[in-house]
Scaffold this motif. Structure first.
Motif, PDB file in Angstrom:
ATOM      1  N   LYS A   1      48.319  -8.234  25.539  1.00  0.00           N
ATOM      2  CA  LYS A   1      49.098  -7.172  25.072  1.00  0.00           C
ATOM      3  C   LYS A   1      50.501  -7.373  25.117  1.00  0.00           C
ATOM      4  N   LEU A   2      51.282  -6.895  24.103  1.00  0.00           N
ATOM      5  CA  LEU A   2      52.514  -7.137  23.950  1.00  0.00           C
ATOM      6  C   LEU A   2      53.330  -6.270  24.762  1.00  0.00           C
ATOM      7  N   VAL A   3      54.523  -6.826  25.714  1.00  0.00           N
ATOM      8  CA  VAL A   3      54.873  -5.921  26.612  1.00  0.00           C
ATOM      9  C   VAL A   3      56.457  -6.182  26.772  1.00  0.00           C
ATOM     10  N   THR A   4      56.998  -6.797  25.807  1.00  0.00           N
ATOM     11  CA  THR A   4      58.341  -7.230  25.798  1.00  0.00           C
ATOM     12  C   THR A   4      59.620  -6.127  25.986  1.00  0.00           C
ATOM     13  N   GLU A   5      59.091  -5.093  25.407  1.00  0.00           N
ATOM     14  CA  GLU A   5      60.089  -3.782  25.527  1.00  0.00           C
ATOM     15  C   GLU A   5      59.710  -3.119  26.833  1.00  0.00           C
ATOM     16  N   GLU A   6      58.189  -2.859  27.159  1.00  0.00           N
ATOM     17  CA  GLU A   6      57.803  -2.058  28.309  1.00  0.00           C
ATOM     18  C   GLU A   6      58.268  -2.788  29.613  1.00  0.00           C
ATOM     19  N   ILE A   7      58.613  -4.047  29.797  1.00  0.00           N
ATOM     20  CA  ILE A   7      58.969  -4.763  30.940  1.00  0.00           C
ATOM     21  C   ILE A   7      60.252  -4.298  31.193  1.00  0.00           C
ATOM     22  N   ARG A   8      61.285  -3.919  30.371  1.00  0.00           N
ATOM     23  CA  ARG A   8      62.644  -3.640  30.644  1.00  0.00           C
ATOM     24  C   ARG A   8      62.834  -2.229  31.135  1.00  0.00           C
TER      25      ARG A   8
ATOM     26  N   ASP B   1      80.545  -4.867  38.715  1.00  0.00           N
ATOM     27  CA  ASP B   1      81.140  -3.766  37.997  1.00  0.00           C
ATOM     28  C   ASP B   1      80.811  -4.407  36.348  1.00  0.00           C
ATOM     29  N   GLU B   2      81.252  -5.541  36.109  1.00  0.00           N
ATOM     30  CA  GLU B   2      80.997  -6.087  34.693  1.00  0.00           C
ATOM     31  C   GLU B   2      79.436  -6.291  34.648  1.00  0.00           C
ATOM     32  N   ARG B   3      78.762  -6.445  35.454  1.00  0.00           N
ATOM     33  CA  ARG B   3      77.149  -6.702  35.353  1.00  0.00           C
ATOM     34  C   ARG B   3      76.470  -5.285  35.071  1.00  0.00           C
ATOM     35  N   ALA B   4      76.991  -4.505  35.963  1.00  0.00           N
ATOM     36  CA  ALA B   4      76.460  -2.967  35.873  1.00  0.00           C
ATOM     37  C   ALA B   4      76.811  -2.362  34.686  1.00  0.00           C
ATOM     38  N   LYS B   5      77.748  -2.531  34.195  1.00  0.00           N
ATOM     39  CA  LYS B   5      78.340  -2.119  32.728  1.00  0.00           C
ATOM     40  C   LYS B   5      77.520  -2.762  31.550  1.00  0.00           C
ATOM     41  N   ARG B   6      77.151  -4.025  31.650  1.00  0.00           N
ATOM     42  CA  ARG B   6      76.375  -4.468  30.541  1.00  0.00           C
ATOM     43  C   ARG B   6      75.086  -4.163  30.610  1.00  0.00           C
ATOM     44  N   ARG B   7      74.259  -3.917  32.017  1.00  0.00           N
ATOM     45  CA  ARG B   7      73.262  -3.175  31.719  1.00  0.00           C
ATOM     46  C   ARG B   7      73.063  -2.059  31.392  1.00  0.00           C
ATOM     47  N   PHE B   8      74.001  -1.011  31.979  1.00  0.00           N
ATOM     48  CA  PHE B   8      74.038   0.455  31.607  1.00  0.00           C
ATOM     49  C   PHE B   8      74.168   0.493  30.256  1.00  0.00           C
ATOM     50  N   THR B   9      74.906  -0.218  29.469  1.00  0.00           N
ATOM     51  CA  THR B   9      75.262  -0.232  27.966  1.00  0.00           C
ATOM     52  C   THR B   9      73.684  -0.511  27.262  1.00  0.00           C
ATOM     53  N   GLU B  10      73.281  -1.441  27.787  1.00  0.00           N
ATOM     54  CA  GLU B  10      71.774  -2.080  27.222  1.00  0.00           C
ATOM     55  C   GLU B  10      70.695  -0.988  27.154  1.00  0.00           C
ATOM     56  N   LEU B  11      70.786  -0.204  28.441  1.00  0.00           N
ATOM     57  CA  LEU B  11      69.828   0.798  28.827  1.00  0.00           C
ATOM     58  C   LEU B  11      70.056   1.927  27.918  1.00  0.00           C
ATOM     59  N   LYS B  12      71.404   2.502  27.791  1.00  0.00           N
ATOM     60  CA  LYS B  12      71.577   3.543  26.903  1.00  0.00           C
ATOM     61  C   LYS B  12      71.290   3.411  25.419  1.00  0.00           C
ATOM     62  N   GLU B  13      71.623   2.107  24.920  1.00  0.00           N
ATOM     63  CA  GLU B  13      71.301   1.848  23.697  1.00  0.00           C
ATOM     64  C   GLU B  13      69.798   1.978  23.442  1.00  0.00           C
ATOM     65  N   LYS B  14      69.038   1.886  24.309  1.00  0.00           N
ATOM     66  CA  LYS B  14      67.504   1.636  24.298  1.00  0.00           C
ATOM     67  C   LYS B  14      66.991   3.037  24.500  1.00  0.00           C
TER      68      LYS B  14
END
Length: 214
Positions: free
Chosen positions: A78-85, A145-158
């Motif tokens: 089963k495709l889980v590419t999005e679910e695992i994020r 802070d930079e790493r958290a900002k990137r991950r935060f932006t990624e999650l909000k976009e999703k």
């Protein structure tokens, strides 16, 4: 003909996966997302709850099939590419990844893939443990802070409902678990080229790595 292997290590949010995919395309390499493999097995374990016992995890591991096809990852077909994020997987994956028998199984799969192909592999212990004889080794890092900002932006976009502080706190916890785990911890290989990605755009980091690969 000897296969080429590139190890790309570093903490969460340093840009490893994004960079590795671009390098793979540019150099016609097979990209192995080791983090996605751990996330896939974590996703399956979470279906049984967070308090699963060691024997049950061993059974889940032996009954699971993980496949990588390009940028997609499949769990038991089963495709889980999005679910695992999803955040719940991100917040628990380090707990699963530190279990020695889980790592040994994943490393076995990763080495098997690398033995027959030209690969770029990203993770926490690629240059130090998975592929200690890799042709090239890089260690990507960035400020928390930079790493958290990137991950935060990624999650909000999703569309995930998270705060920056929640993301930063979870990332700090992951860093602690990853660097302090007993078996194959996150650390820089002695012969790795260190690249601090703080304040750099993706293309700048890609160009820097491609310069070394020449």
């Amino acid at each position: 003909m000897v296969n080429i292997s590139i190890a790309l290590d570093g903490p969460a949010g340093a840009g490893k996966s994004t960079i590795a995919k671009i390098i793979a395309k540019a150099k016609k390499l097979t990209y192995i997302d080791t983090g996605a493999m751990y996330r896939a097995i974590t996703l399956k374990i979470l279906r049984y709850g967070k308090n699963v016992q060691e024997e049950q995890i061993k059974k889940i591991l032996s009954d699971s099939k993980i496949d990588i096809d390009g940028n997609d990852i499949f769990l038991d077909g089963k495709l889980v590419t999005e679910e695992i994020r999803k955040p719940e997987v991100s917040n628990f994956v380090s707990h699963v990844a530190k279990i020695s028998f889980v790592r040994m199984k994943m490393v076995e799969l990763q080495r098997k893939i690398a033995a027959n192909k030209n690969v770029i592999m990203d993770g926490r212990d690629i240059g130090t443990y998975v592929l200690p004889n890799a042709t090239y080794k890089f260690f990507l890092t960035a400020s928390i802070d930079e790493r958290a900002k990137r991950r935060f932006t990624e999650l909000k976009e999703k569309g995930f409902n998270v705060t920056f502080e929640e993301v930063k706190n979870e990332m700090e916890k992951r860093d602690k678990i990853d660097t302090e785990r007993e078996f194959a911890p996150l650390r820089q290989a002695e012969d790795a080229i260190v690249i601090d990605t703080t304040g750099k755009c993706i293309q700048e980091v890609v160009d820097e790595i491609l310069y070394y690969l020449k």
